[in-house]
Enzyme design. Structure first.
Site, PDB file in Angstrom:
ATOM      1  N   ILE A   1      -5.907  -1.547 -11.886  1.00 30.02           N
ATOM      2  CA  ILE A   1      -6.887  -2.234 -11.021  1.00 30.02           C
ATOM      3  C   ILE A   1      -7.765  -3.137 -11.895  1.00 30.02           C
ATOM      4  CG2 ILE A   1      -8.775  -1.964  -9.357  1.00 30.02           C
ATOM      5  CD1 ILE A   1      -7.719   0.892  -8.830  1.00 30.02           C
TER       6      ILE A   1
ATOM      7  N   TYR B   1     -14.639 -21.832  -4.395  1.00 29.75           N
ATOM      8  CA  TYR B   1     -14.215 -20.459  -4.089  1.00 29.75           C
ATOM      9  C   TYR B   1     -13.074 -20.460  -3.069  1.00 29.75           C
ATOM     10  CZ  TYR B   1     -14.287 -15.588  -2.718  1.00 29.75           C
ATOM     11  OH  TYR B   1     -13.908 -14.282  -2.439  1.00 29.75           O
TER      12      TYR B   1
ATOM     13  N   ASP C   1     -10.955  -9.213 -20.339  1.00 33.82           N
ATOM     14  CA  ASP C   1     -11.424 -10.300 -19.478  1.00 33.82           C
ATOM     15  C   ASP C   1     -10.189 -11.051 -18.994  1.00 33.82           C
ATOM     16  OD1 ASP C   1     -12.417 -12.595 -18.356  1.00 33.82           O
ATOM     17  OD2 ASP C   1     -13.816 -13.047 -19.996  1.00 33.82           O
TER      18      ASP C   1
ATOM     19  N   LYS D   1      -9.172 -19.095  -3.443  1.00 32.22           N
ATOM     20  CA  LYS D   1      -8.560 -18.074  -2.579  1.00 32.22           C
ATOM     21  C   LYS D   1      -7.391 -18.647  -1.779  1.00 32.22           C
ATOM     22  CE  LYS D   1     -10.870 -14.464  -3.857  1.00 32.22           C
ATOM     23  NZ  LYS D   1     -10.203 -13.287  -4.455  1.00 32.22           N
TER      24      LYS D   1
ATOM     25  N   VAL E   1     -18.118  -8.435   2.845  1.00 34.16           N
ATOM     26  CA  VAL E   1     -18.178  -7.117   2.200  1.00 34.16           C
ATOM     27  C   VAL E   1     -19.451  -7.089   1.361  1.00 34.16           C
ATOM     28  CG1 VAL E   1     -16.996  -5.469   0.703  1.00 34.16           C
ATOM     29  CG2 VAL E   1     -15.655  -7.165   1.975  1.00 34.16           C
TER      30      VAL E   1
ATOM     31  N   ASN F   1      -7.818  -7.426  -8.319  1.00 33.60           N
ATOM     32  CA  ASN F   1      -9.077  -7.474  -7.571  1.00 33.60           C
ATOM     33  C   ASN F   1     -10.122  -8.376  -8.217  1.00 33.60           C
ATOM     34  OD1 ASN F   1     -11.419  -6.358  -5.919  1.00 33.60           O
ATOM     35  ND2 ASN F   1     -11.940  -5.626  -7.973  1.00 33.60           N
TER      36      ASN F   1
END
Ligand code: 8X3
Length: 272
Positions: A16, A169, A76, A173, A202, A103
């Site tokens: 993850i 952003y 990183d 995405k 979120v 993630n």
């Protein structure tokens, strides 16, 4: 935790990224509860160690005997030379990976096109797109060699719908969505699964980072409604990973009940 069939996750090993907080940390803890092993990847070693401790406690509390091996990898994802050293940093007994959860990702600022700094553009693309691609390239070859695996990428409502003040952003995405969809098509003749999780609002550190530490501005994003939590998204990730091997949840678009699009929401508890 009974919302998924955890027997399919017993002794699986999950990588993850962005595991030191928010959705990544919540996902690590749920996989720990489900009897999986977790390799926690992030830049902040001390924060990772705290999440690792929470994984150990969650696994113990669950009473599941399988899994329970946890490792932290300080890395990183925006730095390709660090990704190249990934396997050297993973303990030998966790080098057979079953699931990659990409993630790591963030947003900086709400500036309009023409006003956005080069460094903000570069840092968002470096982590959200180039880092995700580099981690995927590394793990997809591992999955091809073992003829199994699952890549779960964190997209966003911002990958489905552009909005003012989010050009970079949303561009990152949208790139994640295109990359993930292309990869799913390429892997159709293999048992390797590819999932994109697309969350709406979120409440994590996400908006605090967007507003460069201004907690008041971040709180306003969620004012008057009940946003999703990191655990809500973690449940979808673990759900996707725990489906039978012939089932691929290709996309999971998940919103708070009070959100209908990036700009349409209902705030029942807002002050008049
Ligand atoms: C986060 C959702 O709407 O803040 O990926 O861009 S949004």
């Amino acid at each position: 935790m009974s919302c998924f069939n955890s027997s399919r996750l017993l002794d699986k090993t999950v990588v993850i990224t962005g595991a030191s907080a928010g959705i990544g940390a919540a996902t690590a803890i749920l996989f720990a509860k489900a009897g999986s092993n977790v390799i926690l990847v992030a830049r902040r070693d001390d924060a990772l160690k705290k999440v690792q401790d929470q994984c150990v406690a969650a696994h113990k509390e669950s009473g599941v005997s399988a899994g329970g091996k946890f490792a932290t990898v300080k890395l990183d994802v925006s730095d390709r030379s660090q990704i190249a050293q990934f396997w050297d940093k993973v303990p030998a007994d966790l080098r057979k990976v079953d699931v990659l959860v990409n993630n790591a990702g963030f947003v900086l600022g709400v500036e309009k096109v023409g006003e956005i700094s080069e460094s903000d553009i570069e840092s968002m693309f470096s982590t959200n797109v180039f880092g995700l691609i580099a981690m995927t390239q590394l793990l997809v070859n591992h999955f091809k060699e073992q003829n199994s695996g699952h890549i779960i990428n964190l997209g966003s409502i911002a990958g489905r719908e552009p909005y003012a003040g989010g050009s970079i952003y949303t561009a990152t995405k949208h790139a994640v969505r295109a990359f993930t969809g292309s990869m799913m098509r390429e892997l159709v003749s293999t048992p390797i699964r590819v999932t994109e999780i697309q969350p709406g609002m979120v409440e994590t550190e996400f908006s605090v980072i967007r507003f460069r530490g201004d907690k008041g501005a971040a709180d306003k994003v969620y004012e008057g409604l009940e946003p999703l939590t990191g655990t809500d998204i973690a449940e979808e990730i673990v759900w996707a990973a725990s489906r039978p091997p012939h089932v691929n949840l290709a996309e999971v678009f998940v919103l708070p009940v009070s959100q209908a699009s990036a700009t349409i929401n209902h705030r029942p508890k807002a002050q008049q």
